[in-house]
Design a protein around this motif. Structure first.
Motif, short mmCIF file in Angstrom:
data_model
loop_
_atom_site.label_atom_id
_atom_site.label_comp_id
_atom_site.label_asym_id
_atom_site.label_seq_id
_atom_site.Cartn_x
_atom_site.Cartn_y
_atom_site.Cartn_z
N ASP A 1 0.89 -1.23 -0.02
CA ASP A 1 -0.17 -0.19 -0.01
C ASP A 1 0.91 1.26 -0.10
N ARG B 1 4.59 -1.51 11.93
CA ARG B 1 3.71 -2.09 11.47
C ARG B 1 3.84 -3.49 11.87
N ILE C 1 2.51 -7.35 11.29
CA ILE C 1 2.17 -8.30 10.28
C ILE C 1 1.92 -9.76 10.86
N SER C 2 0.74 -10.16 10.41
CA SER C 2 0.48 -11.73 10.74
C SER C 2 1.00 -12.62 9.95
N ASN D 1 -1.02 -15.19 7.55
CA ASN D 1 -1.64 -14.79 6.28
C ASN D 1 -0.64 -13.95 5.36
N GLU E 1 -0.78 -10.09 4.38
CA GLU E 1 -1.88 -9.42 3.53
C GLU E 1 -2.58 -8.42 4.53
N ASN E 2 -2.65 -8.89 5.92
CA ASN E 2 -3.33 -7.91 6.56
C ASN E 2 -2.25 -7.30 7.77
N HIS E 3 -2.40 -6.17 8.20
CA HIS E 3 -1.72 -5.47 9.15
C HIS E 3 -2.19 -4.45 9.99
N ILE E 4 -1.41 -4.08 11.05
CA ILE E 4 -1.91 -3.06 11.99
C ILE E 4 -0.78 -2.05 12.03
N ASP E 5 -1.10 -0.77 11.91
CA ASP E 5 -0.07 0.26 12.25
C ASP E 5 -0.36 0.92 13.33
#
Length: 374
Positions: free
Chosen positions: A115, A151, A153-154, A157, A160-164
């Motif tokens: 992104d 960031r 990141i799992s 997956n 593909e998915n993340h938390i900032d």
């Protein structure tokens, strides 16, 4: 097999308990008791790859390359623990994570920052757990201040998915403990002071920010899951739950100097193996072992156990680049770069003090950067 007199010297930090270490020499021959494999990450021609060394006849040989590990450009950010190592790197402005498990020889690779423009950000540090990878970065926003982020990141997956998590200061280092994330930050535009932000990983909410003062340059973790904050003149041990601090200061010329190392790890007893910068020595980066229980550092100066001919002709040692420890056989592995050859290196195996001996050496097509014992 040629043997040498004991060569390491000790330096003692100021602490609550001081313990003397034996320097008794041993001249007994040492036989390899257990065949062992070593996974070695090598830099060569501006790339990083990996090989597996073995000891089928009590002698180091290259068994094979690690097929599951792809070549990584020389510019990367890494984090290692006892069994795994993770790399962040960019190639053609694509950002990648490569996580390698040295215990089972498996690799997990995926793209990140899809992104964003990876060439417009600076990744300053990474760390990982069994389920998550954490990437600290900053980027310049048009007409605004720098944006500082961690960031999360799992690994389940593939990114593909993340938390900032947004930060108000530049991230310098980070580590996890007790389901908390510890981020070392620098207030580089105002005070030049360091801080430690502590986040709850269940909620990703900040619990507290601690003032650390100046020159808090690196984070480590000991075998008790305590967080170690390293300064040039001391280190602070932080309880990850209560956040209580214990200080260990160093007297003149006794600092372990963790902040200079590019590669380090702990053995099962909690001793840290790292590279120590030295002044006024023929080789300026040498292997060292720090014992947190006794606050002793054992430093291995090459000129104390190798002749000038050994250093300059036989092994051609320019500098120490990595260190490993084979606990099963009590062997320390010293990775080094060869003099005058940026793409050539070797590994020297010794038994550590107090029963010091040189075991053997292997020349390698590449410079060892990290060593795992399998």
């Amino acid at each position: 097999m040629k043997t040498y007199n004991i060569v390491a010297y000790f330096i003692m930090a100021l602490s609550f308990v001081a313990c003397e270490k034996s320097s008794e020499e041993s001249t007994e021959e040492i036989a390899i008791e257990a065949p062992t494999n070593y996974t070695v990450f090598l830099s060569s021609s501006n790339n990083l790859n990996a090989v597996v060394l073995g000891t089928p006849n009590d002698e180091l040989i290259v068994k094979n390359s690690v097929a599951s590990f792809s070549e990584i450009p020389s510019e990367y950010v890494k984090f290692r623990d006892s069994d795994e190592i993770s790399f962040y790197y960019t190639s053609n402005c694509q950002a990648n994570i490569e996580l390698y498990n040295a215990a089972n020889y498996t690799t997990n690779s995926f793209q990140v920052f899809q992104d964003l423009d990876p060439c417009a950000i600076e990744v300053t540090a990474i760390t990982h757990t069994a389920e998550l990878i954490f990437i600290a970065y900053e980027r310049e926003l048009l007409g605004k201040d720098m944006q500082n982020v961690v960031r999360i990141i799992s690994l389940n997956n593939s990114g593909e998915n993340h938390i900032d998590i947004s930060l108000d200061k530049k991230p310098v280092d980070l580590i996890t403990s007790s389901n908390r994330l510890f981020v070392l930050t620098l207030n580089e535009f105002v005070t030049d002071e360091y801080h430690l932000s502590v986040f709850d990983l269940n909620t990703t909410q900040q619990i507290v920010e601690l003032d650390l003062g100046y020159n808090a340059l690196k984070l480590f973790k000991n075998n008790s899951e305590q967080v170690l904050i390293s300064y040039p003149e001391l280190h602070t041990t932080l309880d990850p739950i209560s956040l209580d601090k214990t200080y260990t200061t160093y007297s003149e010329n006794t600092a372990p100097d963790f902040i200079t190392t590019k590669d380090s790890f702990l053995d099962s007893s909690g001793k840290m193996y790292f590279q120590k910068a030295m002044l006024n020595t023929e080789i300026d980066m040498v292997p060292a072992i720090y014992d947190f229980q006794t606050n002793n550092t054992v430093v291995y100066l090459f000129e104390n156990f190798l002749t000038e001919s050994d250093i300059n002709v036989k092994y051609r040692i320019a500098t120490t680049t990595s260190i490993g420890y084979d606990e099963q056989n009590n062997y320390m592995l010293i990775g080094y770069q060869k003099k005058g050859e940026v793409n050539k290196g070797g590994i020297l195996r010794i038994t550590p003090a107090p029963d010091f001996k040189i075991i053997d050496n292997i020349d390698l097509d590449g410079v060892p950067q990290t060593i795992f014992v399998n």
